[in-house]
Design an enzyme around this catalytic site. Structure first.
Site, PDB file in Angstrom:
ATOM      1  N   TYR A 102       7.895  74.017 -13.553  1.00 31.71           N
ATOM      2  CA  TYR A 102       9.217  74.540 -13.919  1.00 31.71           C
ATOM      3  C   TYR A 102      10.124  74.473 -12.691  1.00 31.71           C
ATOM      4  CZ  TYR A 102      12.345  77.348 -16.842  1.00 31.71           C
ATOM      5  OH  TYR A 102      13.393  77.767 -17.622  1.00 31.71           O
TER       6      TYR A 102
ATOM      7  N   ASN B 244      15.392  82.826 -26.557  1.00 35.56           N
ATOM      8  CA  ASN B 244      15.613  81.853 -27.629  1.00 35.56           C
ATOM      9  C   ASN B 244      16.813  82.160 -28.520  1.00 35.56           C
ATOM     10  OD1 ASN B 244      13.496  80.219 -26.779  1.00 35.56           O
ATOM     11  ND2 ASN B 244      11.992  81.482 -27.844  1.00 35.56           N
TER      12      ASN B 244
ATOM     13  N   ASN C 176      12.023  73.827 -36.212  1.00 41.58           N
ATOM     14  CA  ASN C 176      11.064  74.903 -36.445  1.00 41.58           C
ATOM     15  C   ASN C 176      10.744  75.678 -35.174  1.00 41.58           C
ATOM     16  OD1 ASN C 176       9.286  76.435 -38.005  1.00 41.58           O
ATOM     17  ND2 ASN C 176       7.541  75.237 -37.238  1.00 41.58           N
ATOM     18  N   SER C 177      11.321  75.275 -34.062  1.00 39.26           N
ATOM     19  CA  SER C 177      11.093  76.029 -32.826  1.00 39.26           C
ATOM     20  C   SER C 177      11.763  77.391 -32.933  1.00 39.26           C
ATOM     21  CB  SER C 177      11.682  75.259 -31.644  1.00 39.26           C
ATOM     22  OG  SER C 177      13.099  75.251 -31.736  1.00 39.26           O
TER      23      SER C 177
ATOM     24  N   ASP D  59       7.002  65.336 -39.142  1.00 32.71           N
ATOM     25  CA  ASP D  59       6.195  65.346 -40.357  1.00 32.71           C
ATOM     26  C   ASP D  59       4.912  66.138 -40.080  1.00 32.71           C
ATOM     27  OD1 ASP D  59       5.703  64.861 -42.959  1.00 32.71           O
ATOM     28  OD2 ASP D  59       4.946  62.821 -42.670  1.00 32.71           O
ATOM     29  N   ARG D  60       4.390  66.807 -41.102  1.00 29.78           N
ATOM     30  CA  ARG D  60       3.218  67.669 -40.907  1.00 29.78           C
ATOM     31  C   ARG D  60       2.581  67.923 -42.265  1.00 29.78           C
ATOM     32  NH1 ARG D  60       5.662  72.141 -37.771  1.00 29.78           N
ATOM     33  NH2 ARG D  60       7.179  70.569 -37.226  1.00 29.78           N
TER      34      ARG D  60
ATOM     35  N   TYR E 125      18.503  70.900 -24.794  1.00 29.85           N
ATOM     36  CA  TYR E 125      17.957  72.103 -24.150  1.00 29.85           C
ATOM     37  C   TYR E 125      16.451  72.043 -24.022  1.00 29.85           C
ATOM     38  CZ  TYR E 125      16.719  73.736 -28.862  1.00 29.85           C
ATOM     39  OH  TYR E 125      16.177  73.846 -30.123  1.00 29.85           O
ATOM     40  N   GLY E 126      15.850  70.898 -24.386  1.00 29.42           N
ATOM     41  CA  GLY E 126      14.419  70.742 -24.229  1.00 29.42           C
ATOM     42  C   GLY E 126      14.051  69.278 -24.316  1.00 29.42           C
TER      43      GLY E 126
ATOM     44  N   LYS F 175       4.219  81.733 -31.813  1.00 30.55           N
ATOM     45  CA  LYS F 175       4.411  82.395 -30.525  1.00 30.55           C
ATOM     46  C   LYS F 175       3.465  83.589 -30.411  1.00 30.55           C
ATOM     47  CE  LYS F 175       8.735  83.141 -29.195  1.00 30.55           C
ATOM     48  NZ  LYS F 175       8.991  82.373 -27.956  1.00 30.55           N
TER      49      LYS F 175
END
Lengths: 359, 359
Positions: free
Chosen positions: B79, B152, B178-179, B202-203, B270-271, B354
């Site tokens: 980080y 978040n 979905n985060s 996809d999942r 942002y990620g 989480k």
């Protein structure tokens, strides 16, 4: 992608293949194309009738008009703005006003003027257009300077003024530094007291080019290869880390510009000569707070065409820089109008200087 | 890259391996690490002495603290902000004020408070810190909501407010929908009357996830694979073309977000979950006038820490959204503090919800 259709003829094509035949008084010779093609054989010199002079219109005798890469992309059909057919090529140039309509006060016969918008169709001997299509430029500047001032030097001017406040001593880094825009960036920045780091491609006469760019006011000239081998502090030397990057190449070269910026810096992309996308690591955006913008002179002009004052101020300022000796006209090859085919072919080859048609 | 060193201990490590031994009154249990490592075995529960309460300080009994990806990156040393050793892990969480110094007026015993800055070291049973390190949150919100509100949901809130003016009916597109941030984006946007197009990977249980996100207020849920196969108008349907894109994935997925934006649109990164750079074609910047920004909550908070009013307004507003039912606390797995090792391991596996340590 915007794809606007433009009417660039400003008249009616009369016949194909003008040759040596004398033209009518109310007609002109123009470089006309009726389809897109990559071989540039689509372009022919034709006689074209001109519309009658209206109260708000101007008759302009074209004096000089460059062949720019964007013109060639328009011919090929790969530019985001395309003309209606038949179309006259060319988007930039300078002419002399020879007659004005009764209501025209902004221009007088004898004035020099340039069209401000893309799609004028400047490869022609004469045009009849609205006075509002033109901007006055001083007659006591160089012809080549006037013919080429509306796109490249103005692009450089805007990119140095519109994205990041640049105080004297600040540093700008750019790639494609030998391009017409790049040379204007060096000179306008130098006039502002802003330092430039200039990335060029390696080439046989690299030292001569470095010398030429240094003579314009460049602070550092470095090849892409050298930049990859050097530590950044050895490139930057005693300059501040760049707060603004200008990118007209893309790919690896754009990455070199990006990675040299200081945290919070901005990169403006105005070209993609390498035809390779930029690779942007997320970390540069998130943790180094780099911002990426694009710049397109055509769109800027259109966004500012309602009230022309910003356009007038820009052109007046850039002409003033040129008259004051801060901004040289680019090295151009001057080509007589009827030898347009030679000039067009030369433009498609790399490392060629800009070709300007002299009417 | 900024690499700041943080003192997260706010006390002195007394011994390794606390186990069941009873703690001194002026000490706490904390998850401490003394070197960076990728296996997370570097983290041990230790007893740590607490400093005496000063006039401006607060004694905080931690109640709940999540394990976020950024915490794990800090443990690993990847980080951009790293702690001094010995370091206490964790950057987010909620605690109850148990004692305040004589000069403290902003907090009272019994209040709930969250640390605003990165590097607090929240994986601990108690802390003594400056009152200015903490922000008050309402006691009548959910514990998990309070423990996870500072990073978040605040990131989602800022990205929806700081880059593009969003009127009701405007559309935002995001990947990683979905985060935890993505879910907050859906809900805050819905509360603003702003439409969302939500790109997910996809999942196996894709339809269940779609249903869940729709129940939060999502307008469109689409997988990356579907988006590549569909025409854009079939994805967007009757929504306006997105004016804002939010990207936490990068690579191909970031490109899907970028290419769906309307001309003049903005993408905020942002990620970089895919660990692949964005590929940005020059045309998107020049002719479509797309702007790219990054966002990092930590930096925003630090930039606004001089006058805390924007920070207080943000946290108050986001807490208000949660209390009003517009924003659900994320689905979390609650893990007793002493089972921290299980929670840490789970966080390194994908598709895990989480984990929140309950002290």
């Amino acid at each position: 992608m915007r794809r606007a259709l433009l009417n660039t003829t400003r008249g009616t094509a009369l016949s194909v293949g003008l040759g040596e035949r004398s033209r009518q008084l109310n007609s002109c010779a123009a470089l006309v194309y009726r389809r897109h093609g990559h071989d540039l054989d689509t372009v022919r010199m034709e006689e074209m009738s001109l519309p009658a002079l209206g109260r708000h219109s101007v008759r302009l005798k074209m004096l000089a008009s460059p062949i720019n890469p964007a013109d060639v992309n328009m011919l090929k059909g790969t530019y985001p703005i395309l003309p209606m057919f038949p179309a006259v090529g060319g988007n930039e140039g300078v002419g002399e006003v020879v007659e004005v309509g009764s209501e025209v006060t902004s221009l007088r016969p004898g004035d020099w003027a340039i069209p401000w918008d893309t799609g004028f169709g400047t490869w022609r001997t004469e045009a009849v257009c609205e006075a509002g299509d033109l901007l006055l430029v001083p007659r006591d500047m160089s012809l080549l300077g006037a013919a080429t001032i509306g796109v490249n030097p103005c692009t450089a001017y805007r990119m140095l003024h519109d994205f990041v406040p640049l105080k004297p001593g600040a540093t700008v880094i750019q790639n494609g530094a030998n391009s017409a825009v790049g040379q204007a960036v060096i000179q306008i920045a130098a006039a502002l007291g802003v330092k430039t780091i200039n990335v060029i491609r390696d080439r046989p006469h690299r030292r001569e080019l470095e010398k030429e760019l240094m003579s314009m006011g460049a602070d550092v000239v470095v090849t892409e290869e050298e930049m990859q081998g050097l530590r950044l502090e050895n490139v930057i030397q005693d300059l501040q880390r760049p707060v603004l990057g200008l990118n007209c190449v893309g790919g690896l070269s754009g990455g070199l510009v990006l990675s040299s910026l200081r945290d919070g810096g901005t990169m403006v992309t105005y070209g993609g000569m390498a035809k390779k996308p930029l690779h942007i690591p997320a970390k540069a955006l998130i943790f180094r707070n780099i911002t990426l913008h694009g710049f397109w002179m055509t769109q800027w002009k259109r966004n500012n065409s309602q009230d022309m004052s910003r356009l007038v101020t820009m052109v007046t300022t850039v002409c003033g820089l040129m008259k004051a000796g801060h901004l040289r006209p680019p090295h151009c090859a001057q080509v007589p109008f009827h030898q347009y085919r030679r000039a067009l072919q030369a433009t498609t080859q790399s490392h060629q200087r800009k070709h300007v048609l002299i009417m």
